[in-house]
Write a protein that holds these residues in place. Structure first.
Motif, PDB file in Angstrom:
ATOM      1  N   ARG A 130       0.812  -1.215   0.000  1.00  0.00           N
ATOM      2  CA  ARG A 130       0.000   0.000   0.000  1.00  0.00           C
ATOM      3  C   ARG A 130       0.846   1.266   0.000  1.00  0.00           C
ATOM      4  O   ARG A 130       0.573   2.213  -0.747  1.00  0.00           O
ATOM      5  N   ALA A 131       1.890   1.288   0.830  1.00  0.00           N
ATOM      6  CA  ALA A 131       2.730   2.482   0.897  1.00  0.00           C
ATOM      7  C   ALA A 131       3.410   2.734  -0.440  1.00  0.00           C
ATOM      8  O   ALA A 131       3.514   3.884  -0.892  1.00  0.00           O
ATOM      9  N   ARG A 132       3.857   1.661  -1.093  1.00  0.00           N
ATOM     10  CA  ARG A 132       4.509   1.818  -2.407  1.00  0.00           C
ATOM     11  C   ARG A 132       3.523   2.328  -3.447  1.00  0.00           C
ATOM     12  O   ARG A 132       3.850   3.203  -4.261  1.00  0.00           O
ATOM     13  N   LEU A 134       0.806   4.124  -2.937  1.00  0.00           N
ATOM     14  CA  LEU A 134       0.495   5.525  -2.654  1.00  0.00           C
ATOM     15  C   LEU A 134       1.648   6.427  -3.068  1.00  0.00           C
ATOM     16  O   LEU A 134       1.443   7.487  -3.668  1.00  0.00           O
ATOM     17  N   THR A 135       2.874   5.983  -2.766  1.00  0.00           N
ATOM     18  CA  THR A 135       4.043   6.775  -3.125  1.00  0.00           C
ATOM     19  C   THR A 135       4.160   6.929  -4.641  1.00  0.00           C
ATOM     20  O   THR A 135       4.449   8.008  -5.158  1.00  0.00           O
ATOM     21  N   GLY A 266       8.585   8.038   1.544  1.00  0.00           N
ATOM     22  CA  GLY A 266       7.883   6.886   2.094  1.00  0.00           C
ATOM     23  C   GLY A 266       8.577   6.264   3.294  1.00  0.00           C
ATOM     24  O   GLY A 266       7.989   6.129   4.372  1.00  0.00           O
ATOM     25  N   ALA A 270       7.407   6.258   7.308  1.00  0.00           N
ATOM     26  CA  ALA A 270       7.199   5.010   8.040  1.00  0.00           C
ATOM     27  C   ALA A 270       8.042   4.972   9.316  1.00  0.00           C
ATOM     28  O   ALA A 270       7.604   4.461  10.348  1.00  0.00           O
ATOM     29  N   SER A 316       3.099  14.365   0.910  1.00  0.00           N
ATOM     30  CA  SER A 316       3.203  12.955   1.307  1.00  0.00           C
ATOM     31  C   SER A 316       2.906  12.787   2.792  1.00  0.00           C
ATOM     32  O   SER A 316       2.242  11.826   3.202  1.00  0.00           O
ATOM     33  N   SER A 320      -0.243  10.656   4.319  1.00  0.00           N
ATOM     34  CA  SER A 320       0.029   9.613   5.302  1.00  0.00           C
ATOM     35  C   SER A 320      -0.812   9.824   6.554  1.00  0.00           C
ATOM     36  O   SER A 320      -1.357   8.869   7.124  1.00  0.00           O
ATOM     37  N   GLN A 323      -4.439   8.629   5.998  1.00  0.00           N
ATOM     38  CA  GLN A 323      -4.596   7.169   6.052  1.00  0.00           C
ATOM     39  C   GLN A 323      -4.450   6.631   7.473  1.00  0.00           C
ATOM     40  O   GLN A 323      -5.072   5.638   7.836  1.00  0.00           O
ATOM     41  N   ARG A 324      -3.642   7.282   8.313  1.00  0.00           N
ATOM     42  CA  ARG A 324      -3.482   6.845   9.695  1.00  0.00           C
ATOM     43  C   ARG A 324      -4.731   7.109  10.524  1.00  0.00           C
ATOM     44  O   ARG A 324      -5.065   6.360  11.435  1.00  0.00           O
TER      45      ARG A 324
END
Length: 389
Positions: A130-132, A134-135, A266, A270, A316, A320, A323-324
């Motif tokens: 998911r992070a990839r 979105l990035t 990213g 994280a 970014s 993030s 989404q959190r």
């Protein structure tokens, strides 16, 4: 037993982000030509960009509700298909008002891709990727932001500004074909058509301090970016620089740095959380914006590059944070964020134009550095609970 469709390839999100964002800022490199052709001032011609971002701000929450009701894929596909219409209408616009109307129509449709695609990533991409995804999507939007400005300026130099809108029509048609062929049927989407539940979700979002802080940060960071680039083209088209549309479009190559910055963001997000990323972003932006007060063109370009990279990293961080903080009605939450984000762009297209007319470039820098600094304060106070334990 029917095999479950594979998740969309992450590069698809990058491509769709690129194609939709070609539409958003393409006229920025054309502003000096449009100002000349229509006899408009900085604030008035800046609304060619502001009309689109204002419509994006107004439509984003409604598109969020629509995508929660009928499905993310369907909204993305039809938004791309319909985007071809106002692009063609812009080609034949006889006045600045009619051009703004076509641009406003584009802005009503663009959130259909942005808002729904963000929610689709959150639901259909496995957590590990998911992070990839979105990035890569954000990277695609950065690339689209550059290519829209660059290509519009490039084709306008020999063929006039009308050619730029033919280009946008073709890009939207390409997005339609790619989305229809590449986005599989949704597996985790549950339609939400109950109006009372939607209102309850809206109320919950509006009572979420972290989400509200994120919306405010979004408003302020895009206010900075649009205010900077709208007036930059006018400054560089005037003496002593005298750049044409192709040359000012090339200045937007600094946007390509975002293609490098956002993948780096990213891992930083994280490991350290959005507050650290935001502070890093603001520091880079403030240093760069102050550099643009210098007269030499190379120094201005370096300053603009640093300022833009800071905004990319801040974006970014904000995505993030969304989404959190949000687990329900994601399209609606994404719509609220984008409403604030593009509301900042609409405000900047007019207010920073007036600042430029009244006080020149130093007044612009004062306004946008203040906006970026305020974003850092809001993020620090509002994202306290968003840090990784």
């Amino acid at each position: 037993m029917t095999a479950r469709p594979a998740a969309p390839h992450p590069l698809l999100f990058a491509a769709l982000g690129t194609l939709v964002f070609l539409n958003v800022y393409a006229p920025q490199s054309l502003l000096p030509v449009l100002a000349r052709d229509f006899g408009a001032g900085a604030a008035e011609v800046g609304f060619v960009v502001g009309a689109t971002t204002l419509a994006m701000a107004l439509a984003s929450p409604l598109v969020g509700v629509l995508a929660d009701a009928v499905g993310r894929r369907r909204v993305v596909v039809w938004a791309f298909a319909l985007l071809t219409v106002p692009a063609v209408l812009a080609v034949f616009a006889p006045t600045l008002a009619t051009l703004n109307a076509a641009r406003f129509a584009q802005g009503l449709l663009i959130p259909g891709v942005m808002v729904a695609l963000n929610a689709l990533i959150a639901e259909e991409v496995p957590p590990a990727g998911r992070a990839r995804a979105l990035t890569l999507y954000v990277t695609g939007t950065v690339l689209g932001g550059f290519l829209g400005r660059f290509l519009a300026g490039l084709v306008a130099a020999p063929w006039g500004w009308h050619a730029a809108f033919w280009l946008l029509a073709l890009a939207s048609l390409g997005g339609f074909v790619l989305a229809r062929a590449g986005l599989p049927a949704e597996q985790h989407f549950t339609p939400q058509k109950n109006g009372r539940v939607v209102l309850e979700a809206l109320g919950a979002h509006l009572r979420n301090p972290a989400l509200l802080a994120t919306c405010a940060v979004g408003f302020l960071i895009l206010f900075t970016l649009v205010g900077l680039f709208n007036t930059l083209t006018l400054r560089l088209a005037a003496p002593p620089y005298g750049l044409n549309t192709a040359q000012t479009g090339l200045i937007f190559a600094v946007y390509l740095l975002g293609v490098v910055i956002t993948p780096v963001a990213g891992p930083l997000l994280a490991l350290r959380g959005p507050r650290v990323a935001l502070l890093t972003a603001v520091g880079a932006s403030l240093a760069g914006l102050l550099l643009t007060l210098a007269a030499p063109l190379p120094v201005i370009v370096v300053g603009v590059a640093a300022g833009a990279c800071g905004v990319f990293l801040a974006q970014s961080a904000a995505l993030s944070a969304v989404q959190r903080e949000v687990t329900q009605a994601r399209s609606l939450a994404s719509g609220l964020y984008h409403a604030a984000y593009y509301g900042g762009a609409a405000a900047a297209s007019v207010l920073v134009g007036h600042a430029y007319e009244g006080g020149g470039w130093p007044r612009v820098v004062l306004l946008v550095t203040g906006s970026m600094a305020l974003a850092s304060v809001v993020g620090l106070l509002g994202w306290r609970k968003s840090e990784v334990a």
